[in-house]
Design a protein around this motif. Sequence first.
Motif, mmCIF file in Angstrom:
data_model
loop_
_atom_site.group_PDB
_atom_site.id
_atom_site.type_symbol
_atom_site.label_atom_id
_atom_site.label_comp_id
_atom_site.label_asym_id
_atom_site.label_seq_id
_atom_site.Cartn_x
_atom_site.Cartn_y
_atom_site.Cartn_z
ATOM 1 N N LEU A 42 0.849 -1.148 -0.157
ATOM 2 C CA LEU A 42 0.291 0.161 0.374
ATOM 3 C C LEU A 42 0.602 1.390 0.244
ATOM 4 O O LEU A 42 0.941 2.064 -1.015
ATOM 5 C CB LEU A 42 -0.852 0.178 1.117
ATOM 6 N N ALA A 43 1.627 1.653 0.266
ATOM 7 C CA ALA A 43 2.965 2.240 1.071
ATOM 8 C C ALA A 43 3.290 2.682 -1.088
ATOM 9 O O ALA A 43 3.545 3.982 -0.826
ATOM 10 C CB ALA A 43 3.651 2.005 2.097
ATOM 11 N N ALA A 44 3.973 1.545 -1.295
ATOM 12 C CA ALA A 44 4.622 1.978 -2.593
ATOM 13 C C ALA A 44 3.684 2.045 -3.766
ATOM 14 O O ALA A 44 3.947 3.290 -3.976
ATOM 15 C CB ALA A 44 4.896 0.551 -3.047
ATOM 16 N N ASP A 45 2.747 1.547 -3.497
ATOM 17 C CA ASP A 45 1.361 1.760 -4.458
ATOM 18 C C ASP A 45 0.722 3.411 -4.413
ATOM 19 O O ASP A 45 0.986 4.031 -5.706
ATOM 20 C CB ASP A 45 0.397 0.817 -4.233
ATOM 21 N N ALA A 46 0.868 3.734 -2.960
ATOM 22 C CA ALA A 46 0.283 5.504 -3.009
ATOM 23 C C ALA A 46 1.508 6.105 -3.435
ATOM 24 O O ALA A 46 1.044 7.108 -4.066
ATOM 25 C CB ALA A 46 0.254 5.580 -1.525
ATOM 26 N N ARG A 47 2.355 5.729 -3.899
ATOM 27 C CA ARG A 47 3.380 6.420 -4.469
ATOM 28 C C ARG A 47 3.635 6.933 -6.296
ATOM 29 O O ARG A 47 4.743 6.519 -6.176
ATOM 30 C CB ARG A 47 5.203 6.793 -3.854
ATOM 31 N N PRO A 103 -4.714 7.221 9.643
ATOM 32 C CA PRO A 103 -3.626 8.700 9.625
ATOM 33 C C PRO A 103 -4.710 8.984 8.237
ATOM 34 O O PRO A 103 -5.022 8.486 7.576
ATOM 35 C CB PRO A 103 -2.237 8.412 9.135
ATOM 36 N N ARG A 104 -4.214 10.236 8.019
ATOM 37 C CA ARG A 104 -4.885 10.966 6.596
ATOM 38 C C ARG A 104 -4.208 9.741 5.307
ATOM 39 O O ARG A 104 -4.683 10.143 3.777
ATOM 40 C CB ARG A 104 -4.844 11.980 6.403
ATOM 41 N N ARG A 105 -3.086 9.936 5.451
ATOM 42 C CA ARG A 105 -1.967 9.587 4.208
ATOM 43 C C ARG A 105 -0.747 9.418 4.838
ATOM 44 O O ARG A 105 0.230 10.037 5.171
ATOM 45 C CB ARG A 105 -2.173 10.540 3.241
ATOM 46 N N PRO A 106 0.064 8.835 4.159
ATOM 47 C CA PRO A 106 0.113 7.006 3.842
ATOM 48 C C PRO A 106 -0.102 6.088 4.373
ATOM 49 O O PRO A 106 -0.454 6.477 5.977
ATOM 50 C CB PRO A 106 1.146 6.556 3.152
ATOM 51 N N GLU A 107 -0.021 4.879 4.692
ATOM 52 C CA GLU A 107 -0.038 3.905 5.527
ATOM 53 C C GLU A 107 -1.084 3.892 7.031
ATOM 54 O O GLU A 107 -0.978 4.311 7.416
ATOM 55 C CB GLU A 107 0.634 3.545 5.334
ATOM 56 N N ARG A 108 -0.079 1.489 7.021
ATOM 57 C CA ARG A 108 -0.372 0.570 7.089
ATOM 58 C C ARG A 108 -1.450 0.202 6.902
ATOM 59 O O ARG A 108 -2.643 0.414 7.029
ATOM 60 C CB ARG A 108 0.182 -0.715 7.484
#
Length: 516
Positions: A19-24, A508-513
Amino acid sequence: MRTELVVVGAGPAGLAAALAADARGVRVTVLDGADGPGGQYFRQPAAALDARRPRALHHRWRAWERLRDALATSGVRVLPDHHVWYVEARSGAFTVHSLLGPEQEEPAAVHADAVLLATGGYEHVLPFPGWTLPGVVTAGGAQAMLKGGLVVPGRTAVVAGTGPLLLPVATGLAAAGVRVAALVESADPRHVARQARALAGKFPEAAGYAARLLRHRVRPRTRHTVVRAHGDDRLAGVTVAALDADGRVRRGTGRYLPCDTLAVGHGMLPHTDLADGLGCRPDGPTVAVDAEQRTSVPGVWAAGEATGVGGAQLALAEGHIAGRSVAARLRGTEPDPAGWAAAARTRDRLRRSADALAAAFTPPAAWTGRITDDTLVCRCEEVTAGAVREAVDELGAGDVRTVKLLTRAGMGWCQGRMCGAAVAGIAGCEPAPSRRVFARPVPLGVLARPEPDPREENPDPRAESPDPRAESPEPRAAGPDPRAAGPDPRAESPEPRAASPEPREEAPRRPERGPS
């Protein structure tokens, strides 16, 4: 199939990293051997069972819901039933080889620029007379039956061994209607008290389990161990006894407890087979990583139990850090540690807690003295403790590898994963590092097949199926905060009844887990 990042393992660490990589903006493909994401920690009942209240099987269901919802609105491609057996490094890129489905006979390959290993851990079980009887299961196995199959292993159970996992297993079985005759913990409570400062955050959770044990009338027996399991064609009962300060059985303290189930476990060990095959530098039994979760092999990251058993919350934090690091490195920029400072603080705090737990819950030092010569140690090859001792005392074996060559201990289907530590302990040797080329057995027909040219494959896996984000006008969830994750998986609650409400932690609003 081609992608930018392959994540091996769809547990907390793997999903957080994806998710963290995809968000970037990184194209991510996740491979996992299970039939759905979640790992052991978030194991779900089979869909065909139509579970009415799956949340009752988990300690913190909200953490999974946040993770699941973020995954559904992301561009991460999850490929279940993919059993990875080898990661091939070639010219700065990687090919991840797997076998498909329950039969594990059809091959598949995914080509990527980077690999993140989130392979989790597996249970450590020490042998004892009678441990191969039907009715003796691992503690994690009993929990998996309850979570994944909504079944219990028997009517009357003893939960034994050492480690925090015993608590949720005992309370979960009791809540499911099993009569838990005893919770047998070999650790000394004084050892836990010495780690009080590092474990302060775990005390409320431990108090909750203690209250549930009291409510179900489960009697804990600390500084005790199972000496023998009894039965002819299946388990009929166990003998438990008290331990002295040196971990030896105190004479005259043995007591027989009738039961049809023994759930036993002695902690967790990291899965490092794929990392070993890639040549990643080890750190004891774990994979060595730096502050970004990078291994010693360029292009390979690791997170979760493979870098040290510490629980789901720690795995989420490590996965988030690793995913952000991968995203930056793949784009040719230097990662900014300030962006994951909160996750790093969580990681450092939970790592200290995990180290304290490991120090407090160690198997009894004198366990090998209770193993009779006729006790099977290697179940795959049916090698007894007496054969191991003979290899050392009479044949001159001085290391685990020589014991293996002389006895075949560790040459079976599990390749020493289950018996390796026990063989080393009985032989009086240090455990040998793994030198397996492949992480699991592979059919010869798969190895003989010609490898397809990756240039002929679709360069973008997203082109094969519509992006789920295009179906919803809502902004994409970036995943839950590592600090909002569940506790140590060795201390999760699989109760099939609704648990006491937990205070809601805001994402959190962004990003992640998380196998037995």
